[in-house]
Design a protein around this motif. Structure first.
Motif, mmCIF file in Angstrom:
data_model
loop_
_atom_site.group_PDB
_atom_site.id
_atom_site.type_symbol
_atom_site.label_atom_id
_atom_site.label_comp_id
_atom_site.label_asym_id
_atom_site.label_seq_id
_atom_site.Cartn_x
_atom_site.Cartn_y
_atom_site.Cartn_z
ATOM 1 N N ILE A 18 0.827 -1.212 0.000
ATOM 2 C CA ILE A 18 0.000 0.000 0.000
ATOM 3 C C ILE A 18 0.859 1.259 0.000
ATOM 4 C CG2 ILE A 18 -1.588 1.368 1.441
ATOM 5 C CD1 ILE A 18 -2.819 -1.424 2.285
ATOM 6 N N LEU A 19 1.878 1.277 0.832
ATOM 7 C CA LEU A 19 2.661 2.500 1.012
ATOM 8 C C LEU A 19 3.872 2.626 0.093
ATOM 9 C CD1 LEU A 19 2.641 2.758 4.911
ATOM 10 C CD2 LEU A 19 1.133 3.927 3.277
ATOM 11 N N TYR A 20 4.419 1.526 -0.367
ATOM 12 C CA TYR A 20 5.695 1.580 -1.073
ATOM 13 C C TYR A 20 5.705 0.957 -2.469
ATOM 14 C CZ TYR A 20 7.405 2.921 3.499
ATOM 15 O OH TYR A 20 7.585 3.570 4.684
ATOM 16 N N ASN A 21 4.638 0.317 -2.872
ATOM 17 C CA ASN A 21 4.625 -0.321 -4.185
ATOM 18 C C ASN A 21 3.450 0.212 -4.994
ATOM 19 O OD1 ASN A 21 4.724 -1.906 -6.428
ATOM 20 N ND2 ASN A 21 4.854 -3.844 -5.346
ATOM 21 N N ASP A 22 3.725 1.180 -5.833
ATOM 22 C CA ASP A 22 2.678 1.809 -6.638
ATOM 23 C C ASP A 22 2.115 0.886 -7.717
ATOM 24 O OD1 ASP A 22 2.901 4.149 -5.164
ATOM 25 O OD2 ASP A 22 4.351 5.044 -6.548
ATOM 26 N N ASP A 23 2.785 -0.237 -7.972
ATOM 27 C CA ASP A 23 2.303 -1.180 -8.984
ATOM 28 C C ASP A 23 1.093 -1.983 -8.515
ATOM 29 O OD1 ASP A 23 4.365 -0.386 -10.641
ATOM 30 O OD2 ASP A 23 5.653 -2.088 -10.124
ATOM 31 N N VAL A 24 0.852 -1.994 -7.211
ATOM 32 C CA VAL A 24 -0.247 -2.785 -6.654
ATOM 33 C C VAL A 24 -1.328 -1.830 -6.142
ATOM 34 C CG1 VAL A 24 -0.909 -4.458 -4.870
ATOM 35 C CG2 VAL A 24 1.326 -4.633 -5.981
ATOM 36 N N PRO A 25 -2.528 -1.908 -6.720
ATOM 37 C CA PRO A 25 -3.623 -1.077 -6.196
ATOM 38 C C PRO A 25 -3.917 -1.439 -4.733
ATOM 39 C CG PRO A 25 -4.202 -1.998 -8.350
ATOM 40 C CD PRO A 25 -2.939 -2.676 -7.899
ATOM 41 N N ASP A 26 -4.295 -0.450 -3.956
ATOM 42 C CA ASP A 26 -4.568 -0.666 -2.533
ATOM 43 C C ASP A 26 -5.591 -1.777 -2.307
ATOM 44 O OD1 ASP A 26 -2.816 1.423 -2.150
ATOM 45 O OD2 ASP A 26 -4.372 2.897 -1.669
ATOM 46 N N LYS A 27 -6.652 -1.801 -3.106
ATOM 47 C CA LYS A 27 -7.693 -2.822 -2.941
ATOM 48 C C LYS A 27 -7.143 -4.222 -3.191
ATOM 49 C CE LYS A 27 -11.660 0.082 -3.854
ATOM 50 N NZ LYS A 27 -12.879 0.293 -4.613
ATOM 51 N N VAL A 28 -6.234 -4.351 -4.127
ATOM 52 C CA VAL A 28 -5.619 -5.649 -4.403
ATOM 53 C C VAL A 28 -4.772 -6.086 -3.218
ATOM 54 C CG1 VAL A 28 -3.971 -6.880 -5.880
ATOM 55 C CG2 VAL A 28 -5.690 -5.371 -6.907
ATOM 56 N N ALA A 29 -3.998 -5.158 -2.650
ATOM 57 C CA ALA A 29 -3.171 -5.482 -1.481
ATOM 58 C C ALA A 29 -4.052 -5.962 -0.327
ATOM 59 C CB ALA A 29 -2.348 -4.267 -1.060
ATOM 60 N N ILE A 30 -5.177 -5.298 -0.114
ATOM 61 C CA ILE A 30 -6.093 -5.696 0.956
ATOM 62 C C ILE A 30 -6.708 -7.060 0.658
ATOM 63 C CG2 ILE A 30 -8.274 -5.149 2.114
ATOM 64 C CD1 ILE A 30 -7.505 -2.168 1.843
ATOM 65 N N ASP A 31 -7.187 -7.256 -0.564
ATOM 66 C CA ASP A 31 -7.800 -8.538 -0.934
ATOM 67 C C ASP A 31 -6.818 -9.698 -0.784
ATOM 68 O OD1 ASP A 31 -10.243 -7.391 -1.471
ATOM 69 O OD2 ASP A 31 -9.980 -7.368 -3.654
ATOM 70 N N GLU A 32 -5.593 -9.484 -1.204
ATOM 71 C CA GLU A 32 -4.577 -10.547 -1.089
ATOM 72 C C GLU A 32 -4.288 -10.860 0.381
ATOM 73 O OE1 GLU A 32 -3.012 -12.470 -3.382
ATOM 74 O OE2 GLU A 32 -4.169 -11.606 -5.029
#
Length: 154
Positions: A90-104
């Protein structure tokens, strides 16, 4: 290799190091040099472990700030490291949308943790995203009053 698999492999490395009280990077180096019975670590798993290690102070501070009633030290090791991975994304990888990080993170917690973990993890990560969004400068369209006088014609 899918990023979901890479996240799981990164989680295994972070969890094992955490449980052993070992430095994340030293265990990562061991896993890279000698993968054992498993396939070599995916590049994204290595990136996650390095990113979490490099930003661990800030990540743990964010988790302490946005967790209600549970400081990082008191969290179950698996939950703590799921949260670290998602917070790094969420904070350091702009390639991953926040919602994807949460879902994963939720998918990992549903299969690897207890029944209460997904709602706890969702709450903490949602608070981190909300705080991040609040700090991000919002771009607003310029109206005529914002334009430089030299751009306006009479």
């Amino acid at each position: 290799m899918a990023r979901s698999t890479a996240r799981r492999r990164a989680l295994n490395t972070l969890y094992e190091a955490d449980e052993k009280g070992q430095d994340f990077l030293s265990l990562l180096d061991e896993r890279i040099a000698q993968p054992g019975a498993q396939t070599p670590l995916p590049e994204y798993a290595i990136e996650i472990v390095r990113g979490v290690d490099e930003n661990r102070r800030d990540i743990d501070s964010q988790l302490n700030t946005h967790s209600t009633g549970w400081k990082v030290k008191r969290m179950h090791a698996i939950d703590r490291n799921i949260l670290r991975i998602a917070t790094w994304e969420i904070l350091y990888n702009d390639d991953v949308p926040d919602k994807v990080a949460i879902d994963e993170a939720l998918n990992l917690s549903k299969t690897l943790s207890d029944d209460a973990a997904p709602s706890f993890i969702h709450g903490v990560l949602s608070a981190i995203v909300a705080a991040k969004d609040k700090q991000s400068p919002q771009s607003t369209p310029l109206d005529d009053s914002d334009k430089d006088e030299s751009d306006q014609t009479n």
